[in-house]
Design a protein around this motif. Structure first.
Motif, PDB file in Angstrom:
ATOM      1  N   HIS A  56       0.674  -1.187  -0.075  1.00 40.35           N
ATOM      2  CA  HIS A  56      -0.129   0.183  -0.229  1.00 40.35           C
ATOM      3  C   HIS A  56       0.627   1.575  -0.071  1.00 40.35           C
ATOM      4  CE1 HIS A  56      -3.992  -2.033   0.326  1.00 40.35           C
ATOM      5  NE2 HIS A  56      -3.787  -2.287   1.585  1.00 40.35           N
ATOM      6  N   LYS A  60       0.963   3.128  -2.705  1.00 42.46           N
ATOM      7  CA  LYS A  60       0.082   5.242  -3.796  1.00 42.46           C
ATOM      8  C   LYS A  60       0.744   6.169  -4.305  1.00 42.46           C
ATOM      9  CE  LYS A  60      -1.304   8.366  -0.089  1.00 42.46           C
ATOM     10  NZ  LYS A  60      -1.053   9.011   1.994  1.00 42.46           N
ATOM     11  N   LYS A  61       2.594   5.178  -3.953  1.00 44.92           N
ATOM     12  CA  LYS A  61       3.107   6.483  -4.510  1.00 44.92           C
ATOM     13  C   LYS A  61       2.896   6.185  -5.684  1.00 44.92           C
ATOM     14  CE  LYS A  61       7.130   6.738  -0.750  1.00 44.92           C
ATOM     15  NZ  LYS A  61       8.008   6.091  -0.193  1.00 44.92           N
ATOM     16  N   ALA A  63       0.815   5.674  -7.475  1.00 45.23           N
ATOM     17  CA  ALA A  63      -0.058   5.669  -7.959  1.00 45.23           C
ATOM     18  C   ALA A  63      -0.443   7.872  -8.638  1.00 45.23           C
ATOM     19  CB  ALA A  63      -2.010   5.315  -7.180  1.00 45.23           C
ATOM     20  N   HIS A  64       0.139   8.242  -6.813  1.00 41.55           N
ATOM     21  CA  HIS A  64      -0.297   9.236  -7.097  1.00 41.55           C
ATOM     22  C   HIS A  64       1.259  10.226  -8.258  1.00 41.55           C
ATOM     23  CE1 HIS A  64       0.710  13.150  -5.161  1.00 41.55           C
ATOM     24  NE2 HIS A  64       2.235  13.614  -5.491  1.00 41.55           N
ATOM     25  N   THR A 182      -7.472   4.335  -7.759  1.00 39.59           N
ATOM     26  CA  THR A 182      -6.446   3.310  -7.225  1.00 39.59           C
ATOM     27  C   THR A 182      -5.709   4.753  -6.114  1.00 39.59           C
ATOM     28  OG1 THR A 182      -5.340   2.756  -9.199  1.00 39.59           O
ATOM     29  CG2 THR A 182      -3.638   2.007  -7.235  1.00 39.59           C
ATOM     30  N   GLN A 183      -5.676   5.112  -5.866  1.00 36.12           N
ATOM     31  CA  GLN A 183      -4.854   5.628  -5.209  1.00 36.12           C
ATOM     32  C   GLN A 183      -5.545   5.992  -3.640  1.00 36.12           C
ATOM     33  OE1 GLN A 183      -4.091  10.619  -4.918  1.00 36.12           O
ATOM     34  NE2 GLN A 183      -2.084  10.731  -4.181  1.00 36.12           N
ATOM     35  N   GLU A 185      -7.516   3.888  -3.542  1.00 31.88           N
ATOM     36  CA  GLU A 185      -8.321   2.486  -2.807  1.00 31.88           C
ATOM     37  C   GLU A 185      -7.044   2.101  -1.546  1.00 31.88           C
ATOM     38  OE1 GLU A 185      -8.587  -1.941  -4.834  1.00 31.88           O
ATOM     39  OE2 GLU A 185      -7.933  -0.479  -5.532  1.00 31.88           O
ATOM     40  N   HIS A 186      -5.691   2.738  -2.039  1.00 38.97           N
ATOM     41  CA  HIS A 186      -4.137   2.582  -1.104  1.00 38.97           C
ATOM     42  C   HIS A 186      -5.204   3.305   0.149  1.00 38.97           C
ATOM     43  CE1 HIS A 186      -1.833  -0.879  -4.224  1.00 38.97           C
ATOM     44  NE2 HIS A 186      -2.401   0.257  -4.846  1.00 38.97           N
ATOM     45  N   VAL A 187      -5.355   4.155  -0.068  1.00 37.68           N
ATOM     46  CA  VAL A 187      -5.302   4.991   1.333  1.00 37.68           C
ATOM     47  C   VAL A 187      -6.640   4.377   2.424  1.00 37.68           C
ATOM     48  CG1 VAL A 187      -5.966   6.854   2.541  1.00 37.68           C
ATOM     49  CG2 VAL A 187      -5.182   7.062  -0.091  1.00 37.68           C
ATOM     50  N   GLY A 190      -4.766   0.591   2.602  1.00 41.21           N
ATOM     51  CA  GLY A 190      -4.272   1.440   3.270  1.00 41.21           C
ATOM     52  C   GLY A 190      -4.166   1.177   5.335  1.00 41.21           C
TER      53      GLY A 190
END
Length: 252
Positions: A56, A60-61, A63-64, A182-183, A185-187, A190
């Motif tokens: 995650h 996240k990185k 996706a950002h 996607t970002q 979702e990871h947030v 996570g």
């Protein structure tokens, strides 16, 4: 409170690192010590949580980064749509103002049909702008206007370029929306993994503490060593928080 950090206050990266270190401590104990199923069961669990947290963090990185890249592409492709819209609208307006052209009147009709509100919609949200531009494209490709386009010699490749620009813009916007999703979702995933991790290390801490035997200094030292990756991280966070609090007090 700020001076009493808990495992939950540690960053996601720190949680993943601590998981790896705790796992390694337990693996080393299992290799040289007697079997202890109730303790050894934490080894695969810590490994699984380290993987989840790491995925995650990296996800996240990534996706950002994708969101930023697609954001730039959205702006570039939108500029392409705007440019071809202005080319075509201006061409029709100019042809419609000719005083001695037999196609001037037809050009004005086509211009009104294709751009009933002029180019004001180019400042709309990209999905709205592109939807309106698709309507313009339909008008330009309508059979009843084919002779007018030929008569005023509007380059047909301009219309093709407009359509290609619209396709690229729609795709870029869709890619950005996907990257944002996607970002997010990871947030959320996570955060869920972090909450479960806090529960896991809490259970590990209680179990390790329950291993203490009164008067057994070696067991006490072993227990401290097993939990050191967690307790050291919390102690460091506490020291940092205390330092920041002192600085804030001095500034005040």
């Amino acid at each position: 409170m700020a001076n009493h950090p808990s495992p939950a206050k540690l960053s996601r990266v720190e949680k993943a690192t601590i998981s790896r270190k705790l796992q390694q401590k337990l693996v080393e104990r299992a290799q040289f010590g007697p079997a202890e199923p109730a303790l050894d069961i934490f080894i695969p669990q810590l490994d699984a949580f380290a993987l989840r947290l790491e995925s995650h963090v990296l996800g996240k990185k990534a996706a950002h980064a994708a969101l930023v890249a697609h954001g730039d592409k959205v702006e570039i492709t939108d500029e392409g749509v705007d440019t071809w819209a202005r080319h075509i609208e201006s061409f029709l307006a100019i042809e419609g103002r000719r005083r001695h052209s037999i196609f001037a009147s037809a050009a004005r009709v086509l211009s009104t049909a294709a751009f009933p509100e002029g180019l004001a919609f180019l400042d709309d949200r990209i999905p709205d702008e592109n939807a309106r531009m698709r309507a313009t494209l339909t008008v330009l490709r309508a059979p009843e206007h084919a002779s007018t386009l030929v008569g005023i010699k509007l380059p047909p490749e301009w219309i093709d370029s407009l359509e290609s620009a619209l396709d690229a813009s729609d795709q870029a916007y869709a890619d950005r929306v996907h990257a944002h999703g996607t970002q997010v979702e990871h947030v959320y995933k996570g955060q869920s993994a972090e909450a479960e991790w806090v529960h896991l290390v809490g259970r590990l801490k209680k179990y390790v503490e329950s291993r203490d035997i009164p008067g057994d200094a070696d067991r006490k030292m072993e227990n401290r060593a097993l939990l050191a990756p967690l307790t050291d991280a919390i102690a460091h966070a506490k020291a940092v928080a205390a330092t920041r609090a002192t600085r804030r007090t001095k500034k005040a």
